[in-house]
Design a protein around this motif. Structure first.
Motif, PDB file in Angstrom:
ATOM      1  N   SER A  29      27.624  50.344  43.305  1.00 62.68           N
ATOM      2  CA  SER A  29      27.132  48.977  43.132  1.00 62.68           C
ATOM      3  C   SER A  29      28.227  48.008  42.703  1.00 62.68           C
ATOM      4  CB  SER A  29      25.993  48.958  42.100  1.00 62.68           C
ATOM      5  OG  SER A  29      24.854  49.614  42.598  1.00 62.68           O
ATOM      6  N   TYR A  30      29.451  48.526  42.495  1.00 64.77           N
ATOM      7  CA  TYR A  30      30.605  47.693  42.165  1.00 64.77           C
ATOM      8  C   TYR A  30      31.341  47.346  43.456  1.00 64.77           C
ATOM      9  CZ  TYR A  30      30.242  48.728  37.139  1.00 64.77           C
ATOM     10  OH  TYR A  30      29.833  48.826  35.824  1.00 64.77           O
ATOM     11  N   ILE A  31      31.498  46.064  43.720  1.00 62.20           N
ATOM     12  CA  ILE A  31      32.099  45.598  44.958  1.00 62.20           C
ATOM     13  C   ILE A  31      33.457  44.967  44.659  1.00 62.20           C
ATOM     14  CG2 ILE A  31      31.783  44.135  46.982  1.00 62.20           C
ATOM     15  CD1 ILE A  31      29.679  46.366  46.625  1.00 62.20           C
ATOM     16  N   ALA A  32      34.503  45.454  45.311  1.00 63.33           N
ATOM     17  CA  ALA A  32      35.845  44.905  45.102  1.00 63.33           C
ATOM     18  C   ALA A  32      35.911  43.463  45.607  1.00 63.33           C
ATOM     19  CB  ALA A  32      36.881  45.769  45.811  1.00 63.33           C
ATOM     20  N   LEU A  33      36.482  42.593  44.793  1.00 66.11           N
ATOM     21  CA  LEU A  33      36.565  41.164  45.117  1.00 66.11           C
ATOM     22  C   LEU A  33      38.008  40.690  45.034  1.00 66.11           C
ATOM     23  CD1 LEU A  33      35.215  38.354  45.560  1.00 66.11           C
ATOM     24  CD2 LEU A  33      35.014  38.205  43.061  1.00 66.11           C
ATOM     25  N   ASP A  34      38.468  40.027  46.075  1.00 65.69           N
ATOM     26  CA  ASP A  34      39.816  39.471  46.139  1.00 65.69           C
ATOM     27  C   ASP A  34      39.762  37.971  45.830  1.00 65.69           C
ATOM     28  OD1 ASP A  34      42.378  38.641  46.712  1.00 65.69           O
ATOM     29  OD2 ASP A  34      42.275  39.079  48.859  1.00 65.69           O
ATOM     30  N   LEU A  35      40.328  37.574  44.707  1.00 68.00           N
ATOM     31  CA  LEU A  35      40.434  36.146  44.381  1.00 68.00           C
ATOM     32  C   LEU A  35      41.885  35.687  44.392  1.00 68.00           C
ATOM     33  CD1 LEU A  35      37.832  35.697  41.478  1.00 68.00           C
ATOM     34  CD2 LEU A  35      37.555  35.195  43.915  1.00 68.00           C
ATOM     35  N   SER A  36      42.702  36.393  45.137  1.00 63.96           N
ATOM     36  CA  SER A  36      44.130  36.073  45.181  1.00 63.96           C
ATOM     37  C   SER A  36      44.409  34.896  46.106  1.00 63.96           C
ATOM     38  CB  SER A  36      44.927  37.291  45.662  1.00 63.96           C
ATOM     39  OG  SER A  36      44.775  37.464  47.066  1.00 63.96           O
ATOM     40  N   GLU A  37      45.629  34.415  46.050  1.00 67.74           N
ATOM     41  CA  GLU A  37      46.051  33.323  46.913  1.00 67.74           C
ATOM     42  C   GLU A  37      46.051  33.725  48.384  1.00 67.74           C
ATOM     43  OE1 GLU A  37      49.998  32.327  45.698  1.00 67.74           O
ATOM     44  OE2 GLU A  37      50.869  34.219  46.379  1.00 67.74           O
ATOM     45  N   ASN A  38      45.934  35.013  48.670  1.00 70.60           N
ATOM     46  CA  ASN A  38      45.933  35.499  50.048  1.00 70.60           C
ATOM     47  C   ASN A  38      44.537  35.514  50.675  1.00 70.60           C
ATOM     48  OD1 ASN A  38      48.743  36.052  49.984  1.00 70.60           O
ATOM     49  ND2 ASN A  38      48.329  37.990  48.934  1.00 70.60           N
ATOM     50  N   ASN A  39      43.506  35.232  49.878  1.00 74.37           N
ATOM     51  CA  ASN A  39      42.141  35.215  50.397  1.00 74.37           C
ATOM     52  C   ASN A  39      41.902  33.901  51.127  1.00 74.37           C
ATOM     53  OD1 ASN A  39      39.387  35.142  50.875  1.00 74.37           O
ATOM     54  ND2 ASN A  39      38.821  35.927  48.860  1.00 74.37           N
ATOM     55  N   ILE A  40      41.882  33.957  52.444  1.00 77.32           N
ATOM     56  CA  ILE A  40      41.757  32.757  53.269  1.00 77.32           C
ATOM     57  C   ILE A  40      40.423  32.055  53.024  1.00 77.32           C
ATOM     58  CG2 ILE A  40      41.672  31.898  55.642  1.00 77.32           C
ATOM     59  CD1 ILE A  40      43.545  34.165  56.438  1.00 77.32           C
ATOM     60  N   GLU A  41      39.374  32.811  52.750  1.00 79.23           N
ATOM     61  CA  GLU A  41      38.053  32.211  52.510  1.00 79.23           C
ATOM     62  C   GLU A  41      38.077  31.233  51.339  1.00 79.23           C
ATOM     63  OE1 GLU A  41      35.189  35.273  51.939  1.00 79.23           O
ATOM     64  OE2 GLU A  41      34.957  35.685  54.077  1.00 79.23           O
ATOM     65  N   LEU A  42      38.900  31.514  50.337  1.00 83.01           N
ATOM     66  CA  LEU A  42      38.943  30.662  49.153  1.00 83.01           C
ATOM     67  C   LEU A  42      39.556  29.297  49.438  1.00 83.01           C
ATOM     68  CD1 LEU A  42      39.957  33.064  46.231  1.00 83.01           C
ATOM     69  CD2 LEU A  42      37.695  32.110  46.766  1.00 83.01           C
ATOM     70  N   GLN A  43      40.283  29.170  50.552  1.00 82.57           N
ATOM     71  CA  GLN A  43      40.889  27.890  50.888  1.00 82.57           C
ATOM     72  C   GLN A  43      39.822  26.827  51.177  1.00 82.57           C
ATOM     73  OE1 GLN A  43      43.750  28.512  54.033  1.00 82.57           O
ATOM     74  NE2 GLN A  43      44.870  30.073  52.874  1.00 82.57           N
ATOM     75  N   PHE A  70      34.298  43.291  41.144  1.00 83.71           N
ATOM     76  CA  PHE A  70      35.384  43.633  40.227  1.00 83.71           C
ATOM     77  C   PHE A  70      36.730  43.470  40.918  1.00 83.71           C
ATOM     78  CE2 PHE A  70      35.106  47.531  42.621  1.00 83.71           C
ATOM     79  CZ  PHE A  70      36.388  48.080  42.584  1.00 83.71           C
ATOM     80  N   GLY A  71      37.764  43.308  40.106  1.00 88.02           N
ATOM     81  CA  GLY A  71      39.122  43.249  40.639  1.00 88.02           C
ATOM     82  C   GLY A  71      39.989  42.316  39.822  1.00 88.02           C
ATOM     83  N   GLY A  72      41.145  42.012  40.382  1.00 85.82           N
ATOM     84  CA  GLY A  72      42.003  41.004  39.782  1.00 85.82           C
ATOM     85  C   GLY A  72      43.256  41.506  39.112  1.00 85.82           C
ATOM     86  N   TYR A  73      43.424  42.825  38.962  1.00 89.08           N
ATOM     87  CA  TYR A  73      44.630  43.297  38.269  1.00 89.08           C
ATOM     88  C   TYR A  73      45.871  43.060  39.121  1.00 89.08           C
ATOM     89  CZ  TYR A  73      47.890  46.293  35.765  1.00 89.08           C
ATOM     90  OH  TYR A  73      48.989  46.777  35.070  1.00 89.08           O
ATOM     91  N   ASN A  74      46.883  42.460  38.509  1.00 91.42           N
ATOM     92  CA  ASN A  74      48.146  42.138  39.184  1.00 91.42           C
ATOM     93  C   ASN A  74      47.897  41.267  40.412  1.00 91.42           C
ATOM     94  OD1 ASN A  74      50.900  42.107  39.683  1.00 91.42           O
ATOM     95  ND2 ASN A  74      50.923  44.103  40.703  1.00 91.42           N
ATOM     96  N   GLU A  75      46.986  40.307  40.266  1.00100.04           N
ATOM     97  CA  GLU A  75      46.586  39.431  41.370  1.00100.04           C
ATOM     98  C   GLU A  75      47.126  38.025  41.135  1.00100.04           C
ATOM     99  OE1 GLU A  75      42.568  39.847  43.510  1.00100.04           O
ATOM    100  OE2 GLU A  75      42.230  38.223  42.075  1.00100.04           O
ATOM    101  N   VAL A  76      47.834  37.488  42.122  1.00100.93           N
ATOM    102  CA  VAL A  76      48.336  36.113  42.046  1.00100.93           C
ATOM    103  C   VAL A  76      47.211  35.171  42.469  1.00100.93           C
ATOM    104  CG1 VAL A  76      50.079  34.479  42.852  1.00100.93           C
ATOM    105  CG2 VAL A  76      50.660  36.906  42.610  1.00100.93           C
ATOM    106  N   ARG A  77      46.852  34.226  41.582  1.00101.03           N
ATOM    107  CA  ARG A  77      45.704  33.357  41.817  1.00101.03           C
ATOM    108  C   ARG A  77      46.095  31.884  41.754  1.00101.03           C
ATOM    109  NH1 ARG A  77      41.163  36.211  37.859  1.00101.03           N
ATOM    110  NH2 ARG A  77      40.636  37.972  39.223  1.00101.03           N
ATOM    111  N   THR A  78      45.377  31.084  42.531  1.00 95.20           N
ATOM    112  CA  THR A  78      45.588  29.640  42.494  1.00 95.20           C
ATOM    113  C   THR A  78      44.634  28.946  41.523  1.00 95.20           C
ATOM    114  OG1 THR A  78      44.043  29.311  44.343  1.00 95.20           O
ATOM    115  CG2 THR A  78      46.383  29.619  44.889  1.00 95.20           C
TER     116      THR A  78
END
Length: 230
Positions: A29-43, A70-78
C-alpha cells in the motif's frame, strides 16, 4: 563507526520492516513518489501551493491504488525555491532532501519504530520548515543514534518531556496539516541522524550540493529501517 558500517548496522537491526505509521498497512500500500526536478508532471503543477501539490499527491496515490506515498531521499527538488529559509539564509541553495517523506492524511498517528527516549522537540515555524518536530534518541548494541519526525501536529509536542520513554510501536504523535507544518501537504519527514552536531529539536533535512557527501554519511537512507521496497 564508519558510515558504511553504520548503514549495515541499521539494515540489520530488524529483518522485518519497522514502522513509523500504522503497522497494519502492508508494503504493497506504499507507493513510491518522485518529487524531484526530473519529474516532468510537476512542471505543470504550482508546487509553491500546498493545496495544489496535495491534490497532485492525493490523485497519484489513488491512481496507483495505494494508501501512502513515500520517497525523497537524496532527491533534488524545486519546491524549496518558494522559501527564503532555503535560499537567503544560507550561502548556497539548499535543495537536496536527505530524509524520507511519507505522504498521508493529517492527524494520522505516528509510532516509535524502536525503543527510544525523547532527545528534544520544537516547533520550527519558518515558512517551509518542519513545524512541530520530535527527535528521539536510540541506543542499540552500544550504538547511539537519532531519528527525527517533522511536520507533526501541535498536540504532538504539547505534553512531551525530554527523556520521556517510548517503547517500539508506541504512539508518538500525529501528522499536522498545512497550517502548522510549514505549509506542505500532510506528510511525515522521517530522518536518521548519526551525529546531531549539537542541534536540539531541529536538524537540517535539506542540504546543498557542496555538503551532500557529509549529510548522506551522517543521515543514511531511512529505508534501511523501513524496508518499503525490499
Amino acid at each position: 563507526m564508519q558510515p558504511t558500517n553504520f548503514s549495515n548496522f541499521l539494515l540489520n537491526i530488524s529483518k522485518t520492516p519497522l514502522r513509523v505509521l500504522d503497522a497494519c498497512i502492508p508494503n504493497s500500500s506504499y507507493i513510491a513518489l518522485d518529487l524531484s526536478e526530473n519529474n516532468i508532471e510537476l512542471q505543470a503543477i504550482d508546487v509553491s501551493s500546498s493545496s495544489k501539490l496535495e491534490t497532485y499527491i492525493t490523485n497519484y496515490i489513488s491512481k496507483h491504488h495505494g494508501k501512502i506515498a513515500f520517497g525523497g531521499y537524496n532527491e533534488v527538488r524545486t519546491i524549496y525555491k518558494r522559501s527564503h529559509y532555503f535560499n537567503v539564509e544560507t550561502a548556497k541553495e539548499r535543495n537536496i532532501h536527505i530524509g524520507m517523506d511519507l505522504w498521508c492524511d493529517a492527524n494520522s498517528p505516528i509510532f516509535a519504530p524502536l525503543d527510544a527516549t525523547v532527545h528534544s522537540f520544537k516547533n520550527n515555524t519558518n515558512f517551509g520548515d518542519y513545524g512541530p518536530t520530535i527527535i528521539l534518541k536510540h541506543y542499540i548494541k552500544n550504538v547511539e543514534f537519532y531519528t527525527l519526525y517533522g511536520h507533526l501536529s501541535l498536540v504532538s509536542i504539547e505534553n512531551l518531556k525530554v527523556n520521556q520513554v517510548f517503547k517500539q510501536g508506541e504512539p508518538l504523535g500525529f501528522l499536522g496539516d498545512s497550517v502548522v507544518n510549514g505549509d506542505y501537504p500532510p506528510h511525515l519527514h522521517f530522518q536518521i541522524i548519526k551525529d546531531l552536531e549539537g542541534f536540539s529539536g531541529d536538524y537540517p533535512g535539506v542540504c546543498n550540493k557542496a555538503d551532500l557527501d557529509f549529510y548522506l554519511n551522517n543521515c543514511p537512507d531511512p529505508n534501511l529501517l523501513l524496508k518499503l521496497d525490499f
